[in-house]
Scaffold this active site. Sequence first.
Site, short mmCIF file in Angstrom:
data_model
loop_
_atom_site.label_atom_id
_atom_site.label_comp_id
_atom_site.label_asym_id
_atom_site.label_seq_id
_atom_site.Cartn_x
_atom_site.Cartn_y
_atom_site.Cartn_z
N GLY B 56 0.89 -1.16 0.00
CA GLY B 56 0.00 0.00 0.00
C GLY B 56 0.92 1.19 0.00
O GLY B 56 2.04 1.10 -0.51
N GLU B 57 0.49 2.31 0.56
CA GLU B 57 1.36 3.47 0.63
C GLU B 57 1.99 3.50 2.02
O GLU B 57 1.31 3.69 3.02
CB GLU B 57 0.54 4.73 0.33
CG GLU B 57 1.38 5.93 -0.02
CD GLU B 57 2.54 5.61 -0.96
OE1 GLU B 57 2.32 4.98 -2.02
OE2 GLU B 57 3.69 5.96 -0.62
N SER B 58 3.33 3.31 2.07
CA SER B 58 3.98 3.13 3.38
C SER B 58 3.82 4.34 4.30
O SER B 58 3.68 4.18 5.51
CB SER B 58 5.46 2.77 3.20
OG SER B 58 6.11 3.72 2.37
N CYS B 85 6.31 -5.32 0.26
CA CYS B 85 6.40 -3.96 -0.27
C CYS B 85 6.38 -2.91 0.85
O CYS B 85 7.35 -2.79 1.58
CB CYS B 85 5.31 -3.74 -1.31
SG CYS B 85 5.65 -2.32 -2.37
N ARG B 112 13.00 3.37 -0.11
CA ARG B 112 11.67 3.35 -0.73
C ARG B 112 11.76 3.67 -2.23
O ARG B 112 12.65 4.40 -2.64
CB ARG B 112 10.76 4.41 -0.09
CG ARG B 112 10.37 4.12 1.33
CD ARG B 112 9.56 5.29 1.89
NE ARG B 112 8.28 5.44 1.23
CZ ARG B 112 7.70 6.61 0.99
NH1 ARG B 112 8.28 7.73 1.33
NH2 ARG B 112 6.53 6.65 0.38
N ILE B 141 6.08 -3.20 -7.76
CA ILE B 141 5.32 -1.98 -8.02
C ILE B 141 5.85 -0.85 -7.13
O ILE B 141 5.69 -0.90 -5.91
CB ILE B 141 3.82 -2.21 -7.76
CG1 ILE B 141 3.30 -3.26 -8.75
CG2 ILE B 141 3.03 -0.91 -7.90
CD1 ILE B 141 1.86 -3.67 -8.54
N ARG B 142 6.51 0.12 -7.75
CA ARG B 142 7.15 1.21 -6.98
C ARG B 142 7.83 0.61 -5.75
O ARG B 142 7.63 1.06 -4.61
CB ARG B 142 6.11 2.26 -6.57
CG ARG B 142 5.65 3.16 -7.72
CD ARG B 142 4.54 4.11 -7.30
NE ARG B 142 4.85 4.86 -6.11
CZ ARG B 142 5.33 6.10 -6.08
NH1 ARG B 142 5.51 6.77 -7.19
NH2 ARG B 142 5.59 6.71 -4.93
N HIS B 177 5.09 -8.48 -4.79
CA HIS B 177 3.71 -8.79 -4.39
C HIS B 177 3.29 -10.21 -4.74
O HIS B 177 2.66 -10.44 -5.78
CB HIS B 177 2.76 -7.81 -5.09
CG HIS B 177 2.92 -6.41 -4.60
ND1 HIS B 177 2.37 -5.97 -3.43
CD2 HIS B 177 3.62 -5.37 -5.10
CE1 HIS B 177 2.69 -4.70 -3.24
NE2 HIS B 177 3.45 -4.31 -4.23
N GLU B 179 0.94 -11.77 -3.60
CA GLU B 179 -0.52 -11.91 -3.53
C GLU B 179 -1.20 -11.58 -4.86
O GLU B 179 -2.38 -11.85 -5.03
CB GLU B 179 -1.07 -11.01 -2.40
CG GLU B 179 -1.19 -9.52 -2.72
CD GLU B 179 0.13 -8.76 -2.66
OE1 GLU B 179 1.20 -9.39 -2.52
OE2 GLU B 179 0.09 -7.51 -2.76
#
Lengths: 298, 196
Positions: B56-58, B85, B112, B141-142, B177, B179
Site C-alpha cells: 500500500g502506501e507506506s 512492499c 523506498r 510496483i514502486r 507482491h 498476492e
Amino acid sequence: MKLEELRFGTELLKRGFASMQKGGVIMDVVNAEQAKIAEEAGAVAVMSLERVPSDIRKTGGVARMADPEKVQEIIEAVSIPVMGKVRIGHFVEAQVLEVLGVDMIDESEVLTPADEQYHIDKKQFKVPFVCGARDLGEALRRINEGAAMIRTKGEAGTGNVVEAVRHMRTIMGEIRMLRGLDKQEMADYAREIEAPAELVIECAERGRLPVVNFSAGGIATPSDAALMMQLGADGVFVGSGIFKSSSPERMATAIVEAVNHFDDPRVIAKVSTGLGDAMPGLDVHTLRDDEVLQTRGR
Amino acid sequence: MDAKIGVLAVQGNVSEHIDAFLLALERTGHGASSEVFEVRSPADLADCTALSIPGGESTTISRLIDKNDLYEPIRQFKGGIFATCAGMVLMATEVADSRIHPLGLMDMTVDRNAFGRQCESFEIDLPLAGLEGGSFHAVFIRAPVVTRAGPSLTVLARLQKGIVALEKGRHMALSFHPELGDDTRLHEHFLRTNGI
C-alpha cells in the site's frame, strides 16, 4: 538480471498499482505546498492540476492539462504517487504526462473534452489510467479501453455528494442484479449497456468490477467519504473539498481517518468535531446543462 | 495447529492477501481449521498466530499504525510477520525518510521507491534461495529494496539495486507482491516456518 527478462507496463502492473491505493484518499493539489500538506495528512496519492474543479467552474473557458512545470514541481515535492489529469481523448497530453513520470493518468471529464467520439486507447501506454463512469456500461467500456481503475464521476466541484451516491448505487446495483441472470441473459444485457459480454460475465462472477473502483465528485466532509465507503467504494478522490475548506490540514487528516474507520461512527464523530467550514456547496439542480461535467464522455 | 492469520487492514492490498492466505491454507490442508481476518485494532492482533503487513502506501500505513495505537502491539507481537512492499519498509530498523516510523523488527536499511516511478515498475521471474519448484514470478510496483541487511537476516534474493527477499526466523520480508497471482509457495513457506 538481464534487462530483457523484465516486463514493464503490463496489465497486471497497472491494476496492481491501482490496487495498492485501496482504502486510501487521493487529494487534488495545485502546488508543492498543498502536495506536502496532503502527504503529511496521510493521502495515498495526489492529483496534480492547474485549478481544482470548483475554480474550473468559476473560470470557465477551456480547461486543459496542467503546465508541465507545475506537475514537475509536485512530483519533486512528495514521495507518494502523483497523478495528473488529461482531457478525454487527448492522447498527446497523456503522452506528455507519461514522459514527465506521473504514476497514473486521469482521463477526466473535469477538463474540457478533446474528442467527443473516442476516449484514449489506454492500452498503448505503460502508465496506468483511471477513468470516470456513471453506470456499469460506461465503466466496462473504459476497462475495455485499458483503464486500470474506475472512479464514479459524481459532479465535481459542487461539494454535493448526491451525484457520487447516485453513480455508486447505480454501478453496485447493476452488479447485484447480474447475479440473477443466466449466460444468455447476460449477453443480452451486455448488448443493452453497450459493454463487452466477457467483462459483464466477469463482474457477475466476482460480484464486483474487475478493477478497483473509487468514488469522486462532491465529497466534502469525513461523513461524505465514509458514506461512499459504506456504499462499496474502494477509496475516495477528494477534489475541491480539502483546499476549499476553512482548515485544509485538519480536513485532510479527518477524511483519511474517516476512510480508515468508515464503519465506526464514533471515530467519524470524533474526527468531524471542530473542523471549521467545509467547502461551500452547490445545488446540482441549479446547474445549467453546459455546467454539468458528468455527461462529458460516455 | 489451528492458524489464525491476521492481515493488517489500515490501507492497501488487504483483500488479495486474505485470498492468498486462504488459498495457501487450503493447499496445505489447513483450510478447515484456520481463519484469516482483518486486523484493525490491538484487540484483533491479540487474536492472531501470525500477521501479514500488505503493500500500500507506506507513509499512509505508518501514520495509521500510529493513530490506531498499533505500533507497540505489533512490535511486541510474538508470531511471525509476512511483510510485502510497504510492509517491508515498515519492518526495517532504518528508512531514509522521516515520514516513516519503522517498527525496527528486522535489522536492515530500506530504500523506498528504489526502482523509480510507476513506469519503472516491472515483472520478473526471480530465483529465491531454498524455494522449490523453480523461480517465482515477482511483481514489483514502486518497490523498495534493502540496501543493508544485518547478520541476523537470511537473504533469499537480490537484484542489482539491492536485496528483495529475506527472512529472520518466523518473519519474511519481500519487495514484491506474491498476492497478485495464484502462486502461493511463499505464503505456504511462511506458514510452515510458523508451525502451521
